[in-house]
Design a protein around this motif. Structure first.
Motif, PDB file in Angstrom:
ATOM      1  N   CYS A 103     -20.958 -68.384 -46.117  1.00 30.54           N
ATOM      2  CA  CYS A 103     -20.659 -68.641 -47.446  1.00 30.54           C
ATOM      3  C   CYS A 103     -20.346 -67.107 -48.028  1.00 30.54           C
ATOM      4  CB  CYS A 103     -21.846 -69.087 -48.137  1.00 30.54           C
ATOM      5  SG  CYS A 103     -21.785 -69.153 -49.859  1.00 30.54           S
ATOM      6  N   ILE A 162     -20.580 -66.527 -50.877  1.00 31.84           N
ATOM      7  CA  ILE A 162     -21.361 -66.171 -52.255  1.00 31.84           C
ATOM      8  C   ILE A 162     -22.814 -65.417 -51.637  1.00 31.84           C
ATOM      9  CG2 ILE A 162     -22.337 -67.053 -54.488  1.00 31.84           C
ATOM     10  CD1 ILE A 162     -19.426 -67.677 -54.471  1.00 31.84           C
ATOM     11  N   CYS A 163     -23.423 -66.385 -50.944  1.00 30.61           N
ATOM     12  CA  CYS A 163     -24.929 -66.082 -50.518  1.00 30.61           C
ATOM     13  C   CYS A 163     -24.882 -65.685 -48.962  1.00 30.61           C
ATOM     14  CB  CYS A 163     -25.861 -67.307 -50.981  1.00 30.61           C
ATOM     15  SG  CYS A 163     -25.364 -68.907 -49.931  1.00 30.61           S
ATOM     16  N   CYS A 168     -21.614 -75.105 -48.890  1.00 28.22           N
ATOM     17  CA  CYS A 168     -22.825 -74.207 -48.711  1.00 28.22           C
ATOM     18  C   CYS A 168     -24.128 -75.122 -49.264  1.00 28.22           C
ATOM     19  CB  CYS A 168     -22.940 -73.035 -49.493  1.00 28.22           C
ATOM     20  SG  CYS A 168     -24.349 -72.047 -49.513  1.00 28.22           S
ATOM     21  N   CYS A 224     -26.226 -72.466 -52.162  1.00 34.11           N
ATOM     22  CA  CYS A 224     -25.634 -72.235 -53.358  1.00 34.11           C
ATOM     23  C   CYS A 224     -24.759 -73.320 -54.110  1.00 34.11           C
ATOM     24  CB  CYS A 224     -25.036 -70.843 -53.536  1.00 34.11           C
ATOM     25  SG  CYS A 224     -23.499 -70.619 -52.497  1.00 34.11           S
ATOM     26  N   PHE A 256     -21.555 -73.598 -53.091  1.00 38.87           N
ATOM     27  CA  PHE A 256     -20.228 -73.162 -52.718  1.00 38.87           C
ATOM     28  C   PHE A 256     -19.504 -74.335 -51.631  1.00 38.87           C
ATOM     29  CE2 PHE A 256     -17.078 -71.266 -49.672  1.00 38.87           C
ATOM     30  CZ  PHE A 256     -16.073 -70.633 -50.614  1.00 38.87           C
TER      31      PHE A 256
HETATM   32 ZN   LIG Z   1     -23.805 -70.062 -50.577  1.00 45.56          ZN
END
Ligand SMILES: [Zn+2]
Length: 379
Positions: free
Chosen positions: A330, A332-333, A347, A350, A352
């Motif tokens: 991911c 983002i995280c 994901c 989060c 995504f």
């Molecule tokens: Zn994520």
């Protein structure tokens, strides 16, 4: 930085003495090992050219790799005389290769046959004119045998200074051919265009399957001792033709795609980021049920694509860098992504969600921010 590009030209077989070229290649192998062997039944001037080429072009010879074993055939380096449209000349007057831009002809002197004064002429390929118009120079050529066919390689050199990238970034994610190649254009940290590209796989698969089927049939004939019959010979010819078409298709696709991507980078003065995830793709390919030689073929062409891409980026002075842009983590995280049907990655942490081929573009966005930040701290 010196950028180089090369072209392979097949020579007319009826005008070349393959055995002679083979002997020249053997002498070249010795020259690589610093041995000067003067053979009495070969023309002195060509032997002189050979050893002189080695002294003069050691740097360029980095192109051809030093043969690993004794007596392995090595391509013969040759000096090139360039005669331009206005009559001016560059290079050694006695060079065995002459590029004559007045009549757009390539003349090969004494390298195709062991006969005093023997020379052949070839039409100048458009490729040569294109590279020269781009500021390239062809100082050096090589002659040798490829699959027992006499060939000439011309090597163009150009001093390329990479441009300073604008706010654009062209991201090229190289999968195995299987899943194609995805590219994305990022402007000031935002993905403005994204596209997965893939060759017509059905056509490739069909050609491949047909060639396998026919090869099996041919194998049967061979076991029965019938491979030398009319039918057997016809079959063999057909298989060879099919394979040739298959390779040509993949090669053509790779070439066109590289050309398009390089143009795109030049148009936007983009920084090119390449994710060459061969290892990951290899594993992915192995999990899928494709016959192994087809897998190998796809991988070979993926590598070829990357090589071609790098050569052209360097030639045109496009700045580039290799970066890992994972499609299973991911952006983002940084947790592991789960693959949903239709190659969608999600994901669970989060939320995504993106097509698998687009995930690397999000990673590139992050990279862009990072690059801008480091750039600002530098100033
Ligand atoms: Zn994520």
């Amino acid at each position: 930085m010196i950028a180089r590009r090369a072209i392979l030209i097949e020579l007319p077989k009826d005008k070349c003495d393959v055995e002679y070229i083979r002997r020249l290649m053997a002498l070249t192998n010795l020259a690589y090992r610093n041995y000067e062997v003067w053979v009495s039944d070969m023309l002195k001037n060509i032997q002189y050219q050979l050893y002189d080429s080695f002294k003069n072009y050691m740097e360029s010879l980095a192109l051809g790799t030093v043969p690993k074993r004794w007596f392995v055939r090595a391509w013969v380096p040759l000096k090139v005389l360039r005669v331009y449209g206005d009559g001016s000349m560059k290079g050694n007057r006695n060079a065995p290769v002459v590029l004559d831009f007045r009549s757009n002809i390539i003349r090969l002197r004494q390298v195709c046959k062991n006969e005093p004064g023997y020379s052949i002429e070839l039409p100048m390929p458009k490729w040569v004119i294109g590279r020269v118009n781009e500021g390239g120079d062809i100082k050096f050529a090589m002659i040798g045998l490829k699959d027992d066919k006499p060939c000439l390689t011309l090597v163009a050199e150009r001093k390329a200074i990479p441009y300073k990238p604008s706010g654009y970034m062209l991201v090229i994610d190289v999968n195995a051919w299987e899943n194609g190649i995805a590219w994305g254009l990022i402007k000031n940290g935002v993905i403005i265009k994204w596209k997965p590209e893939r060759p017509n796989l059905r056509e490739v698969d069909n050609l491949y399957n047909l060639s396998v089927r026919l090869s099996k049939k041919y194998g049967k004939l061979k076991r029965l001792g019938l491979d030398k019959t009319k039918e057997g010979k016809r079959l063999r010819k057909k298989i060879r033709k099919l394979r040739k078409r298959l390779y040509a298709k993949l090669r053509d696709y790779a070439q066109k795609l590289v050309h398009r991507l390089v143009r795109k980078a030049l148009r936007h003065k983009a920084l090119v980021i390449i994710d060459d995830m061969l290892e990951e793709s290899r594993r992915e390919l192995l999990e899928e049920k494709i016959p192994s030689s087809l897998k190998k073929l796809y991988l070979a062409y993926t590598r070829r694509f990357v090589r071609l891409l790098i050569t052209q980026l360097e030639w045109y002075g496009v700045p580039y860098d290799f970066k890992r842009l994972p499609s299973t983590v991911c952006p983002i995280c940084e947790r592991s992504l789960t693959q949903l049907p239709g190659r969608i990655m999600a994901c669970e942490n989060c939320g995504f969600k993106a097509p698998r081929d687009k995930v690397p573009m999000y990673w590139a966005m992050k990279l862009w921010v990072l690059l801008v930040l480091t750039d600002e701290t530098k100033q």
